[in-house]
Design a protein around this motif. Structure first.
Motif, PDB file in Angstrom:
ATOM      1  N   ARG A  84      -3.704  -8.402  -0.913  1.00 42.53           N
ATOM      2  CA  ARG A  84      -3.152  -7.078  -1.221  1.00 42.53           C
ATOM      3  C   ARG A  84      -1.649  -7.151  -1.446  1.00 42.53           C
ATOM      4  NH1 ARG A  84      -5.953  -4.198   3.828  1.00 42.53           N
ATOM      5  NH2 ARG A  84      -8.144  -4.557   3.273  1.00 42.53           N
ATOM      6  N   ASP A  85      -1.067  -8.208  -0.956  1.00 47.77           N
ATOM      7  CA  ASP A  85       0.357  -8.453  -1.175  1.00 47.77           C
ATOM      8  C   ASP A  85       0.572  -8.816  -2.645  1.00 47.77           C
ATOM      9  OD1 ASP A  85       3.115  -9.311   0.094  1.00 47.77           O
ATOM     10  OD2 ASP A  85       2.492 -11.008  -1.151  1.00 47.77           O
ATOM     11  N   HIS A 101       9.566  -5.421   2.189  1.00 43.62           N
ATOM     12  CA  HIS A 101       8.403  -4.536   2.271  1.00 43.62           C
ATOM     13  C   HIS A 101       7.112  -5.287   2.605  1.00 43.62           C
ATOM     14  CE1 HIS A 101      10.987  -1.517   0.461  1.00 43.62           C
ATOM     15  NE2 HIS A 101      11.249  -2.342  -0.527  1.00 43.62           N
ATOM     16  N   ARG A 102       7.188  -6.605   2.699  1.00 39.21           N
ATOM     17  CA  ARG A 102       5.970  -7.385   2.940  1.00 39.21           C
ATOM     18  C   ARG A 102       5.535  -7.258   4.400  1.00 39.21           C
ATOM     19  NH1 ARG A 102       6.327 -13.234   0.375  1.00 39.21           N
ATOM     20  NH2 ARG A 102       4.100 -12.896  -0.045  1.00 39.21           N
ATOM     21  N   ARG A 103       4.251  -7.172   4.610  1.00 37.47           N
ATOM     22  CA  ARG A 103       3.716  -7.062   5.962  1.00 37.47           C
ATOM     23  C   ARG A 103       3.810  -8.396   6.694  1.00 37.47           C
ATOM     24  NH1 ARG A 103      -2.128  -4.915   5.431  1.00 37.47           N
ATOM     25  NH2 ARG A 103      -2.090  -6.271   3.605  1.00 37.47           N
ATOM     26  N   PRO A 104       3.803  -8.371   8.018  1.00 34.70           N
ATOM     27  CA  PRO A 104       3.909  -9.615   8.787  1.00 34.70           C
ATOM     28  C   PRO A 104       2.800 -10.608   8.410  1.00 34.70           C
ATOM     29  CG  PRO A 104       4.197  -7.720  10.223  1.00 34.70           C
ATOM     30  CD  PRO A 104       3.784  -7.179   8.883  1.00 34.70           C
ATOM     31  N   TYR A 115      -4.958 -10.657   2.591  1.00 38.23           N
ATOM     32  CA  TYR A 115      -3.671 -11.231   2.222  1.00 38.23           C
ATOM     33  C   TYR A 115      -3.385 -11.074   0.730  1.00 38.23           C
ATOM     34  CZ  TYR A 115      -3.079 -13.456   6.800  1.00 38.23           C
ATOM     35  OH  TYR A 115      -2.895 -13.690   8.134  1.00 38.23           O
ATOM     36  N   MET A 167       2.436 -12.236   5.621  1.00 39.45           N
ATOM     37  CA  MET A 167       2.215 -12.397   4.184  1.00 39.45           C
ATOM     38  C   MET A 167       3.029 -13.560   3.611  1.00 39.45           C
ATOM     39  SD  MET A 167      -0.088 -10.379   3.160  1.00 39.45           S
ATOM     40  CE  MET A 167      -0.996  -8.981   3.817  1.00 39.45           C
TER      41      MET A 167
END
Length: 203
Positions: A6-7, A59-62, A4, A64
Motif C-alpha cells: 500500500r506504500d 508520511h510512510r508508516r512504520p 506493505y 515501510m
C-alpha cells in the motif's frame, strides 16, 4: 505482508517486478530484444521507487522503509545481475566464455549488493564501485549496436563487457553519483527511448 504494497514506493517496486518477469519470459522465448526492452522499465522504475520514498519519507508508516530496502535490493539483483547473466548465456548459446562471464557477474553482483547493504552511499551520495543497475542499460546499448558489429561477434563482446563490468562492481577506486533528482526523469527518458528502439529493431 501484502499490506506493505500500500506504500507508494513499495507499489512501484512491485510493478518493477512485474516488468522483470515479462522481460525474463520474453527472453527465454527467444525474444531477447523485447525482453531487454521490458527490463528497461524495471530499471527506471527502480529509480522512481527511491525517488518517491525520499519524497514521502515523512508520511510512510512504520516498517515501510525497512521492507522497501530489502524489496528493492532483490529487484536490483534480478534486473542488474540475474537477467544480464541469462542473456549472456542465451546469446552465447551456452559457450564456456558465457559461463565464465555469468559466474563473474553473479558473484561480483552478490558481493556488491551485500557490501552496499552494509556500507550504503558515501557522505556525498555516491556509490563505491559501479552499481549493478548499469547492467540492463549496457545490454540495451550492446543490442542496439548489434547491426554495426561483424557477424557472430556479439557473444564475445557481451561476455567481455560484463566481465569488465563485474570487476568494476567490486572496485573501491571508483565513485559513481546516485541517480537522483533531475537525473531520474533523464534515466526514464533513456529507458523509454531505448525500449522503443529495441522494439523497432526486433521488427
Amino acid at each position: 505482508m501484502i499490506g506493505y504494497l500500500r506504500d507508494y514506493a513499495n507499489a512501484i517496486t512491485a510493478l518493477a517486478y512485474l516488468f522483470a518477469v515479462i522481460g525474463l519470459f520474453l527472453a527465454f522465448n527467444g525474444k531477447i530484444e523485447l525482453g531487454v526492452a521490458a527490463m528497461l522499465w524495471t530499471w527506471f522504475l527502480d529509480h522512481w521507487d527511491g525517488h518517491v520514498a525520499r519524497k514521502t519519507s515523512h508520511h510512510r508508516r512504520p516498517g515501510m522503509a525497512e521492507f522497501g530496502k530489502s524489496f528493492d535490493g532483490f529487484a536490483d539483483f534480478i534486473h542488474g545481475v540475474v537477467f544480464p547473466a541469462a542473456i549472456i548465456i542465451l546469446v552465447g548459446q551456452g559457450s564456456a566464455l558465457s559461463l565464465v562471464a555469468s559466474l563473474f557477474l553473479v558473484l561480483a553482483g552478490a558481493i556488491r549488493l551485500s557490501y552496499f547493504e552494509n556500507v550504503g552511499l558515501t557522505d556525498d551520495a555516491r556509490f563505491i564501485g559501479i552499481p549493478v543497475s548499469y547492467g540492463t542499460p549496457l545490454l540495451a546499448v550492446l543490442l542496439l549496436a548489434r547491426r554495426l558489429l561483424p557477424d557472430n561477434i556479439l557473444p564475445t563482446i557481451l561476455s567481455a563487457a560484463f566481465i569488465i563490468l563485474a570487476l568494476l562492481h567490486v572496485t573501491t577506486a571508483i565513485r559513481v553519483p546516485a541517480i537522483r533528482g533531475a537525473a531520474v526523469p533523464i534515466a526514464t527518458g533513456f529507458a523509454i527511448a531505448g525500449s522503443i528502439a529495441l522494439i523497432m529493431i526486433r521488427r
